[in-house]
Each structure stands twice: as C-alpha cells, then as structure tokens.
Design an enzyme around this catalytic site. Structure first.
Site, PDB file in Angstrom:
ATOM      1  N   GLU A  51      54.244  29.395  36.034  1.00 16.37           N
ATOM      2  CA  GLU A  51      54.386  30.691  36.705  1.00 16.37           C
ATOM      3  C   GLU A  51      55.834  30.981  37.046  1.00 16.37           C
ATOM      4  O   GLU A  51      56.301  32.111  36.925  1.00 16.37           O
ATOM      5  CB  GLU A  51      53.519  30.781  37.958  1.00 16.37           C
ATOM      6  CG  GLU A  51      53.621  32.150  38.605  1.00 16.37           C
ATOM      7  CD  GLU A  51      52.412  32.537  39.430  1.00 16.37           C
ATOM      8  OE1 GLU A  51      52.423  33.676  39.933  1.00 16.37           O
ATOM      9  OE2 GLU A  51      51.469  31.743  39.560  1.00 16.37           O
ATOM     10  N   SER A  52      56.565  29.956  37.434  1.00 19.06           N
ATOM     11  CA  SER A  52      57.983  30.135  37.746  1.00 19.06           C
ATOM     12  C   SER A  52      58.758  30.606  36.520  1.00 19.06           C
ATOM     13  O   SER A  52      59.557  31.539  36.595  1.00 19.06           O
ATOM     14  CB  SER A  52      58.581  28.830  38.279  1.00 19.06           C
ATOM     15  OG  SER A  52      57.954  28.455  39.487  1.00 19.06           O
TER      16      SER A  52
END
Length: 136
Positions: free
Chosen positions: A54-55
């Site tokens: 997600e980062s």
C-alpha cells in the site's frame, strides 16, 4: 529517488523500516526488513507485506496525481505465496492504469533470493487536496 514532495518522517513507512529506493509514477521500489515486522512464529507478517504494497502504490499514485492533489487508497488485495524469515524483502510497484481520478498498481514482494513472497494490487482515488492540507 524522485522527490516525493512529502516526508515519511513519523509515518508508518518509517516505523516499518521501509526504504524507498526508486520512485516515479510508473514504478516504485523499496525494501523492508523482516526483523521487527514478524508475526509470533518469526515469519514476516502478512500485514507487513500489505503495508509495504500500500505504501508503494500510494507513493506512485501521489506522484502521478501531482501538486495539490492527494491519493487515497480505496482497494487492496494480497496473495501470500511463501514465508520470509530473515533479511529484507523488496517491493516493486508497477503502474497498471494511471488515470485522472484513479491509479492502480501491481506490487510484487520478493525475498533476498528473488522468490515471490506476496503479490498485491492497490487502487487509489486521486482528488484535489483540501485547502490548507499538507499535500504537495
């Protein structure tokens, strides 16, 4: 690394030990240590792999969105293929679709031997930043 126009200090990226090596709207690459990101059995926590994915997708989407816009994750999935017990894992996010309102990335997480640990897909909504926000 491409200038991301925002700081990762004090964020989950910093807490997880994620180091961004390369960043552009089309591709984001980073490493994350297994140590400190494990579940009780000593294996890399599946949630840690998702945090890495997600980062990376969010960084790529934010770079694609541009100044005065933000990227907000709206969907993520992950398939965990094998365990990582030590060392570092590397995540590579590759753009699947870069539109005006949405950006999607395929993220592959591999161990130090280049074996796939996790495959993830993330989609971010791109929108104008709220007035006075910290968006770049």
């Amino acid at each position: 690394m491409t200038d991301t126009s925002f700081s990762t200090a004090g964020t989950l990226i910093e807490r997880m030990g994620i180091e961004i090596l390369e960043a552009s709207p089309e591709r984001v690459v980073a490493t994350m240590p297994v140590a400190g990101n494990t579940q009780p059995y000593g294996l890399l926590h599946g949630g840690a792999s998702v945090v890495l994915a997600e980062s990376l997708g969010s960084v790529g989407a934010a770079l694609h969105a541009g100044p005065n816009r933000v990227a907000v994750g709206v969907d993520i999935n992950a398939t965990h293929h094998r365990a990582a017990r030590s060392g570092v894992v590397t995540g590579t996010a590759t753009a699947l679709s870069l539109g005006n309102t949405m950006a999607s990335y395929d993220v592959v997480v591999t161990d130090e031997d280049g074996k796939r640990v996790c495959t993830s897909r993330i989609t971010c909504l791109l929108r104008d930043a709220a007035p006075g926000s910290r968006a770049g």
